[in-house]
Design an enzyme around this catalytic site. Structure first.
Site, PDB file in Angstrom:
ATOM      1  N   ARG A 121       0.844  -1.193   0.000  1.00  0.00           N
ATOM      2  CA  ARG A 121       0.000   0.000   0.000  1.00  0.00           C
ATOM      3  C   ARG A 121       0.882   1.246   0.000  1.00  0.00           C
ATOM      4  O   ARG A 121       2.032   1.199   0.422  1.00  0.00           O
ATOM      5  CB  ARG A 121      -0.890   0.001   1.249  1.00  0.00           C
ATOM      6  CG  ARG A 121      -1.877  -1.161   1.251  1.00  0.00           C
ATOM      7  CD  ARG A 121      -2.937  -0.979   2.316  1.00  0.00           C
ATOM      8  NE  ARG A 121      -2.378  -0.944   3.669  1.00  0.00           N
ATOM      9  CZ  ARG A 121      -3.041  -0.529   4.739  1.00  0.00           C
ATOM     10  NH1 ARG A 121      -4.284  -0.101   4.618  1.00  0.00           N
ATOM     11  NH2 ARG A 121      -2.491  -0.543   5.926  1.00  0.00           N
ATOM     12  N   LYS A 186       5.077 -10.747   9.963  1.00  0.00           N
ATOM     13  CA  LYS A 186       4.284 -10.730   8.735  1.00  0.00           C
ATOM     14  C   LYS A 186       4.663 -11.874   7.789  1.00  0.00           C
ATOM     15  O   LYS A 186       5.815 -12.012   7.386  1.00  0.00           O
ATOM     16  CB  LYS A 186       4.483  -9.384   8.041  1.00  0.00           C
ATOM     17  CG  LYS A 186       3.508  -9.097   6.956  1.00  0.00           C
ATOM     18  CD  LYS A 186       3.338  -7.601   6.826  1.00  0.00           C
ATOM     19  CE  LYS A 186       2.803  -7.190   5.480  1.00  0.00           C
ATOM     20  NZ  LYS A 186       2.647  -5.740   5.393  1.00  0.00           N
ATOM     21  N   ARG A 322      -0.788  -1.197  14.811  1.00  0.00           N
ATOM     22  CA  ARG A 322       0.382  -1.756  15.486  1.00  0.00           C
ATOM     23  C   ARG A 322      -0.014  -2.229  16.877  1.00  0.00           C
ATOM     24  O   ARG A 322      -0.898  -1.647  17.496  1.00  0.00           O
ATOM     25  CB  ARG A 322       1.496  -0.699  15.639  1.00  0.00           C
ATOM     26  CG  ARG A 322       2.167  -0.306  14.332  1.00  0.00           C
ATOM     27  CD  ARG A 322       3.023  -1.451  13.793  1.00  0.00           C
ATOM     28  NE  ARG A 322       3.620  -1.129  12.515  1.00  0.00           N
ATOM     29  CZ  ARG A 322       3.040  -1.325  11.332  1.00  0.00           C
ATOM     30  NH1 ARG A 322       1.828  -1.845  11.273  1.00  0.00           N
ATOM     31  NH2 ARG A 322       3.656  -1.010  10.222  1.00  0.00           N
TER      32      ARG A 322
HETATM   33  P1  ATP Z   1       1.563  -2.445   7.657  1.00  0.00           P
HETATM   34  O1  ATP Z   1       2.015  -3.837   7.392  1.00  0.00           O
HETATM   35  O2  ATP Z   1       2.634  -1.534   8.059  1.00  0.00           O
HETATM   36  O3  ATP Z   1       0.352  -2.350   8.503  1.00  0.00           O
HETATM   37  P2  ATP Z   1       0.585  -2.234   5.068  1.00  0.00           P
HETATM   38  O4  ATP Z   1      -0.506  -3.198   5.259  1.00  0.00           O
HETATM   39  O5  ATP Z   1       0.290  -0.949   4.408  1.00  0.00           O
HETATM   40  O6  ATP Z   1       1.195  -1.768   6.374  1.00  0.00           O
HETATM   41  P3  ATP Z   1       1.654  -3.540   2.910  1.00  0.00           P
HETATM   42  O7  ATP Z   1       1.390  -2.459   1.991  1.00  0.00           O
HETATM   43  O8  ATP Z   1       0.738  -4.723   2.910  1.00  0.00           O
HETATM   44  O9  ATP Z   1       1.767  -2.975   4.343  1.00  0.00           O
HETATM   45  O10 ATP Z   1       3.104  -4.119   2.664  1.00  0.00           O
HETATM   46  C1  ATP Z   1       4.229  -3.299   2.561  1.00  0.00           C
HETATM   47  C2  ATP Z   1       5.089  -3.447   3.798  1.00  0.00           C
HETATM   48  O11 ATP Z   1       5.284  -4.810   4.156  1.00  0.00           O
HETATM   49  C3  ATP Z   1       6.509  -2.935   3.572  1.00  0.00           C
HETATM   50  O12 ATP Z   1       6.600  -1.581   3.886  1.00  0.00           O
HETATM   51  C4  ATP Z   1       7.366  -3.793   4.502  1.00  0.00           C
HETATM   52  O13 ATP Z   1       7.377  -3.266   5.808  1.00  0.00           O
HETATM   53  C5  ATP Z   1       6.619  -5.086   4.564  1.00  0.00           C
HETATM   54  N1  ATP Z   1       7.156  -6.104   3.631  1.00  0.00           N
HETATM   55  C6  ATP Z   1       7.691  -5.967   2.393  1.00  0.00           C
HETATM   56  N2  ATP Z   1       7.983  -7.155   1.855  1.00  0.00           N
HETATM   57  C7  ATP Z   1       7.631  -8.084   2.775  1.00  0.00           C
HETATM   58  C8  ATP Z   1       7.697  -9.507   2.819  1.00  0.00           C
HETATM   59  N3  ATP Z   1       8.145 -10.224   1.801  1.00  0.00           N
HETATM   60  N4  ATP Z   1       7.245 -10.094   3.951  1.00  0.00           N
HETATM   61  C9  ATP Z   1       6.759  -9.407   4.982  1.00  0.00           C
HETATM   62  N5  ATP Z   1       6.672  -8.083   5.011  1.00  0.00           N
HETATM   63  C10 ATP Z   1       7.105  -7.418   3.911  1.00  0.00           C
END
Ligand code: ATP
Length: 329
Positions: A121, A186, A322
Site C-alpha cells: 500500500r 508478517k 500496530r
Molecule cells: P503495515 O504492514 O505496516 O500495517 P501495510 O498493510 O500498508 O502496512 P503492505 O502495503 O501490505 O503494508 O506491505 C508493505 C510493507 O510490508 C513494507 O513496507 C514492509 O514493511 C513489509 N514487507 C515488504 N515485503 C515483505 C515480505 N516479503 N514479507 C513481509 N513483510 C514485507
C-alpha cells in the site's frame, strides 16, 4: 533487459546439482561465454548461483518453480474456467493486470516465479525472491461498484487464513485490515486495486504475496518483523499445491462476498484477528496515533476501537495497526 537464456538455465539448475558450463552451453547450443552472461544476469536479479571451477554452476538448493500444469492438476475440475497464466519474471503481477485489464477475462490469475518490483500500500515495496515467495494476482469483475467493495480486502484475508490453516499453518492470524501474521511477524500481504465507477460495475485486481522461505538477504530488506512458511511448518510447502489451495478458497470467498458482502465472513474474520480485544495503536496518515482496545469489525470492514474518547471507527486504506506493545512505526 531480460536475458532470454537465464530462466531456461535456471530450470536446468533447479535440481540443485552441479552442471558444467560446457554441458549447459551444449544443451542450448550457445557459447560458454553466453552461459556465463546469463548466470551473471541471474545474479543481478538477486538469485544466488554457486560457480565452482572444474565443476560448474549450482543453485544453493533445489528449486520448485511455479508451473501452470502443476497448479491445474491440483485444482478441482470445477475451477477449470479460471485462466491461470504463469510467467518467469515480471515487475509486478498487480501492475500487469491493471495495465492489461481490458484483455483479461474474469478469473484470470497471473503468477510469477520472480517478482522484481512488488508493491504494497501507499507505494511501499513488497520483497520477493525466486523460489522463496509466492506472488500472484487474481482479476475479478463485480457487478457492484467500488463503494460496496470496502470489505473485499478483509474477505480475501479469510481465504488466505482458510488456505494456510488447511495446509497446517494453524498459527496464521489476521491483522486488520489484511495482513497475515504468524507470531506477530508478517507472513503475507494483500494489495487490492480497483477500477470502475463507484456505482459499478468494477474490476478488482487482488494481489497476494506469501513468504515461503526467505533468504537472509531478503529478510534484511524488510523494515518490520517478517516470517515465512518454512519456519512454521516442519515440511517444505509445494508452491504449486499452495497456489491451487489458495484459488479454491479465494473463489469460495469471492462468491460468498458477491452474494452477501463482507457481513457473512465477519465472525470468521474476527475469530482469526490477532488483535481482537487487544490494546493497539492506529497510525494515521498525518503521522498522528490513536490508541485503544479493538472491539469489533463493522459489516463493511471498519475497525471499531474503544478509546479514551469513546468508540471510534477506522476505515481501511490509509491506516496501519500496530500492537500497543511495540514502538515500531
Ligand atoms: P503495515 O504492514 O505496516 O500495517 P501495510 O498493510 O500498508 O502496512 P503492505 O502495503 O501490505 O503494508 O506491505 C508493505 C510493507 O510490508 C513494507 O513496507 C514492509 O514493511 C513489509 N514487507 C515488504 N515485503 C515483505 C515480505 N516479503 N514479507 C513481509 N513483510 C514485507
Amino acid at each position: 533487459m531480460m536475458n532470454s537464456l537465464t530462466f531456461p538455465i535456471l530450470k536446468l539448475l533447479a535440481d540443485g546439482k552441479f552442471h558444467s558450463g560446457e554441458a549447459i552451453a551444449q544443451h542450448f547450443n550457445v557459447s560458454r561465454a553466453t552461459v556465463w552472461n546469463a548466470i551473471q544476469h541471474a545474479e543481478s536479479l538477486g538469485i544466488e548461483v554457486f560457480s565452482v571451477r572444474g565443476r560448474g554452476y549450482k543453485l544453493p538448493q533445489t528449486l520448485t518453480l511455479i508451473d501452470k500444469q502443476s497448479i491445474v492438476n491440483k485444482m478441482s475440475p470445477q475451477l477449470n474456467w479460471l485462466n491461470v497464466e504463469v510467467f518467469d519474471t515480471m515487475p509486478s503481477t498487480n501492475s500487469y493486470l491493471m495495465q492489461n485489464m481490458g484483455a483479461k477475462t474474469h478469473g484470470t490469475c497471473v503468477v510469477t516465479n520472480l517478482q522484481t518490483s512488488g508493491r504494497g500500500r501507499r507505494g511501499r515495496e513488497w520483497q520477493a525472491s525466486l523460489g522463496a515467495s509466492l506472488t500472484f494476482s487474481l482479476l475479478w469483475r463485480f457487478q457492484c461498484g467500488a463503494a460496496t467493495l470496502s470489505g473485499l480486502s478483509l474477505a480475501v484475508g479469510v481465504a488466505l487464513i482458510r488456505s494456510l490453516h488447511e495446509l497446517g499453518a494453524t498459527e496464521a492470524k489476521l491483522k486488520w485490515p489484511n495482513d497475515i501474521l504468524i507470531n506477530q511477524k508478517k507472513l503475507a500481504g494483500i494489495l487490492i486495486e480497483l477500477q470502475g465507477d463507484m456505482e459499478g460495475p468494477s474490476t478488482a485486481v487482488i494481489g497476494v504475496g506469501i513468504n515461503l522461505q526467505l533468504p537472509e538477504s531478503v529478510l534484511q530488506k524488510i523494515d518490520q518483523p517478517a516470517t515465512d512458511l518454512h519456519q512454521t511448518l516442519a515440511h517444505t510447502i509445494n508452491s504449486n499445491a499452495l497456489m491451487a489451495t489458495l484459488l479454491k478458497h479465494l473463489v469460495d470467498v469471492l462468491l460468498t462476498f458477491e452474494k452477501t458482502g463482507f457481513d457473512e465472513l465477519r465472525d470468521e474474520w474476527t475469530a482469526h484477528h490477532a488483535y481482537h480485544q487487544q490494546p493497539v495503536r492506529m497510525l494515521m496518515p498525518d503521522g498522528s496515533e490513536v490508541t485503544g482496545v479493538v472491539q469489533a469489525i463493522s459489516e463493511n470492514g471498519s475497525l471499531m476501537i474503544e478509546t479514551t474518547n469513546g468508540m471510534q471507527k477506522f476505515m481501511s486504506g490509509e491506516i496501519s495497526l500496530r500492537s500497543y506493545n511495540t514502538t515500531q512505526a
